[in-house]
Design a protein around this motif. Structure first.
Motif, PDB file in Angstrom:
ATOM      1  N   SER A   1     -30.305 -41.963  52.690  1.00 48.51           N
ATOM      2  CA  SER A   1     -31.018 -43.376  52.810  1.00 48.51           C
ATOM      3  C   SER A   1     -31.371 -44.123  51.411  1.00 48.51           C
ATOM      4  O   SER A   1     -31.409 -45.099  51.596  1.00 48.51           O
ATOM      5  N   GLY A   2     -31.234 -43.144  50.212  1.00 45.85           N
ATOM      6  CA  GLY A   2     -31.547 -44.069  49.142  1.00 45.85           C
ATOM      7  C   GLY A   2     -30.595 -44.937  48.714  1.00 45.85           C
ATOM      8  O   GLY A   2     -30.563 -46.015  48.343  1.00 45.85           O
ATOM      9  N   GLN A   3     -29.377 -44.321  49.042  1.00 48.02           N
ATOM     10  CA  GLN A   3     -28.039 -45.033  48.737  1.00 48.02           C
ATOM     11  C   GLN A   3     -27.822 -46.163  49.586  1.00 48.02           C
ATOM     12  O   GLN A   3     -27.375 -47.173  49.102  1.00 48.02           O
ATOM     13  N   GLN A   4     -28.020 -45.879  50.829  1.00 46.89           N
ATOM     14  CA  GLN A   4     -27.934 -46.849  51.832  1.00 46.89           C
ATOM     15  C   GLN A   4     -28.744 -47.964  51.681  1.00 46.89           C
ATOM     16  O   GLN A   4     -28.494 -49.051  51.772  1.00 46.89           O
ATOM     17  N   ALA A   5     -30.064 -47.717  51.358  1.00 45.23           N
ATOM     18  CA  ALA A   5     -31.146 -48.701  51.064  1.00 45.23           C
ATOM     19  C   ALA A   5     -30.723 -49.607  49.796  1.00 45.23           C
ATOM     20  O   ALA A   5     -31.119 -51.064  49.821  1.00 45.23           O
ATOM     21  N   ALA A   6     -30.054 -49.013  48.824  1.00 48.75           N
ATOM     22  CA  ALA A   6     -29.601 -49.773  47.713  1.00 48.75           C
ATOM     23  C   ALA A   6     -28.291 -50.489  47.896  1.00 48.75           C
ATOM     24  O   ALA A   6     -28.062 -51.573  47.131  1.00 48.75           O
ATOM     25  N   ALA A   7     -27.577 -50.197  49.091  1.00 49.52           N
ATOM     26  CA  ALA A   7     -26.554 -50.977  49.110  1.00 49.52           C
ATOM     27  C   ALA A   7     -26.700 -52.412  49.723  1.00 49.52           C
ATOM     28  O   ALA A   7     -27.700 -52.835  50.311  1.00 49.52           O
ATOM     29  N   PRO A   8     -25.889 -53.349  49.313  1.00 54.60           N
ATOM     30  CA  PRO A   8     -25.845 -54.702  49.532  1.00 54.60           C
ATOM     31  C   PRO A   8     -25.728 -55.016  50.935  1.00 54.60           C
ATOM     32  O   PRO A   8     -25.029 -54.213  51.633  1.00 54.60           O
ATOM     33  N   ALA A   9     -26.323 -56.156  51.436  1.00 54.91           N
ATOM     34  CA  ALA A   9     -25.976 -56.462  52.778  1.00 54.91           C
ATOM     35  C   ALA A   9     -24.752 -56.959  53.104  1.00 54.91           C
ATOM     36  O   ALA A   9     -24.224 -57.833  52.308  1.00 54.91           O
TER      37      ALA A   9
ATOM     38  N   ARG B   1     -25.590 -52.865  56.206  1.00 52.87           N
ATOM     39  CA  ARG B   1     -25.352 -52.633  54.787  1.00 52.87           C
ATOM     40  C   ARG B   1     -23.929 -52.433  54.613  1.00 52.87           C
ATOM     41  O   ARG B   1     -23.294 -52.105  55.456  1.00 52.87           O
ATOM     42  N   GLN B   2     -23.545 -52.584  53.283  1.00 52.51           N
ATOM     43  CA  GLN B   2     -22.071 -52.419  52.859  1.00 52.51           C
ATOM     44  C   GLN B   2     -21.790 -51.059  53.391  1.00 52.51           C
ATOM     45  O   GLN B   2     -22.426 -50.067  52.968  1.00 52.51           O
ATOM     46  N   ASN B   3     -20.769 -50.818  54.002  1.00 44.63           N
ATOM     47  CA  ASN B   3     -19.912 -49.395  54.334  1.00 44.63           C
ATOM     48  C   ASN B   3     -20.825 -48.705  55.307  1.00 44.63           C
ATOM     49  O   ASN B   3     -20.594 -47.121  55.314  1.00 44.63           O
TER      50      ASN B   3
ATOM     51  N   VAL C   1     -21.293 -62.978  56.679  1.00 45.88           N
ATOM     52  CA  VAL C   1     -20.678 -61.933  55.837  1.00 45.88           C
ATOM     53  C   VAL C   1     -20.300 -61.925  54.640  1.00 45.88           C
ATOM     54  O   VAL C   1     -19.854 -62.996  54.258  1.00 45.88           O
ATOM     55  N   ASP C   2     -20.909 -61.085  53.644  1.00 50.12           N
ATOM     56  CA  ASP C   2     -21.015 -61.382  52.416  1.00 50.12           C
ATOM     57  C   ASP C   2     -21.669 -62.832  51.752  1.00 50.12           C
ATOM     58  O   ASP C   2     -21.135 -63.486  51.102  1.00 50.12           O
TER      59      ASP C   2
ATOM     60  N   LYS D   1     -14.239 -46.111  53.621  1.00 46.36           N
ATOM     61  CA  LYS D   1     -15.476 -46.962  53.196  1.00 46.36           C
ATOM     62  C   LYS D   1     -15.472 -48.450  53.712  1.00 46.36           C
ATOM     63  O   LYS D   1     -15.498 -49.064  53.103  1.00 46.36           O
ATOM     64  N   LYS D   2     -15.494 -48.380  55.188  1.00 43.46           N
ATOM     65  CA  LYS D   2     -15.598 -49.664  55.779  1.00 43.46           C
ATOM     66  C   LYS D   2     -16.917 -49.827  56.304  1.00 43.46           C
ATOM     67  O   LYS D   2     -17.721 -48.941  56.614  1.00 43.46           O
ATOM     68  N   THR D   3     -17.367 -50.984  56.684  1.00 44.14           N
ATOM     69  CA  THR D   3     -18.463 -51.276  57.235  1.00 44.14           C
ATOM     70  C   THR D   3     -18.233 -51.246  58.771  1.00 44.14           C
ATOM     71  O   THR D   3     -17.307 -52.223  59.206  1.00 44.14           O
TER      72      THR D   3
END
Length: 277
Positions: free
Chosen positions: A14-22, A51-53, A86-87, A205-207
């Protein structure tokens, strides 16, 4: 998020995912179809950030706007109002950063498996040898390198879907949009492809934005499960799946898996009852 109260639980990353960019930002999205008997509201005021990935699954009753949402993200349909980015760039049509896999395999029957996977690479201008090597590597990834010279009619349903996934991955999209890709397959093939997809996703590592009617499938695959309401389609609730990866079919015996599956199923069934009234 209109009409919803997200459920927040802890996930292993969760920490890693929360930090990932939108990666995908959906804001105030609505879609209205004009019909002979009046307007049909497929989506209404939908907001969502992916989020990314991240691997997200979408569930809900038939007609709740799941496929419409995917098509708008993919640039295959236009929204009536609102936006998808997207991005940070607004989606105005299909783009090479987004790949789509449908329930129907949509393979070219007159092309071999290898040529089907090469097709998008050829459109992008890759040379003959380079696209052959890339196509072969992705066929190997999905376990079909030995069938490179076969034609779609010679393959089982599960093998055809593997080809479709290899073709989507070969052009290296950053976002993979999947509309019930395993829906027409038998239970054993479906289970195998779920595990194949998870392994590929963790490697590549795709979204992933994955639509399914199968709640169990959603829980085995996703980091978050998006529950959509009966028409007009809105995001009713978001459930985080706090089960660590890697996951396989044995994960379905985990008490936590059963608990999450039952929670989501009860909410989806409630929406189904709304449709049936």
């Amino acid at each position: 998020m209109a009409g919803s109260t997200p459920v927040v639980t802890k996930v292993a990353d969760s920490g890693q995912q929360a930090a990932a960019p939108a990666k995908i930002e959906i804001n105030g999205l609505s879609k209205v179809y004009k019909g002979r008997n009046g307007d049909v509201i497929a989506l209404q005021n939908t907001d969502l950030t992916i989020r990314q990935n991240e691997f997200v699954c979408v569930v809900g009753p038939s007609g709740c706007g799941k496929t419409t949402l995917l098509n708008i993200i993919g640039g295959l349909e236009k929204a009536t109002s609102g936006s998808v980015k997207v991005d940070g760039k607004e989606v105005t049509g299909p783009g090479k950063e987004r790949g789509v896999v449908f329930q129907q395999y949509a393979l070219f029957p007159w092309k071999t498996v290898l040529k089907n996977v090469e097709f998008g690479l050829k459109l992008r201008g890759l040379g003959k040898q380079e696209r052959k090597e890339k196509a072969e590597s992705y066929l190997e990834m999905v376990g079909l390198k030995d069938f490179a010279d076969s034609y779609p009619k010679e393959l089982s349903g599960g093998m055809k879907q593997r080809v479709a996934i290899a073709r989507a991955y070969a052009v290296q999209p950053e976002v993979l949009l999947m509309d019930e890709p395993f829906g027409a397959l038998d239970a054993q093939t479906r289970a195998q492809l779920q595990e194949d997809l998870l392994r590929t996703w963790q490697k590549e590592k795709k979204t992933c934005f994955f639509i399914t009617h199968d709640v169990e499938e959603a829980v085995i695959l996703a980091q978050r499960v998006i529950i959509m309401s009966a028409r007009p389609g809105r995001i009713k609730e978001i459930i985080e799946v706090d089960i660590p990866y890697p996951r396989d079919q044995g994960t379905k015996l985990d008490p936590r898996f059963v608990e999450i599956k039952n929670e989501i199923w009860s909410k989806v069934y409630k929406e189904y009852l709304e449709v049936s009234k």
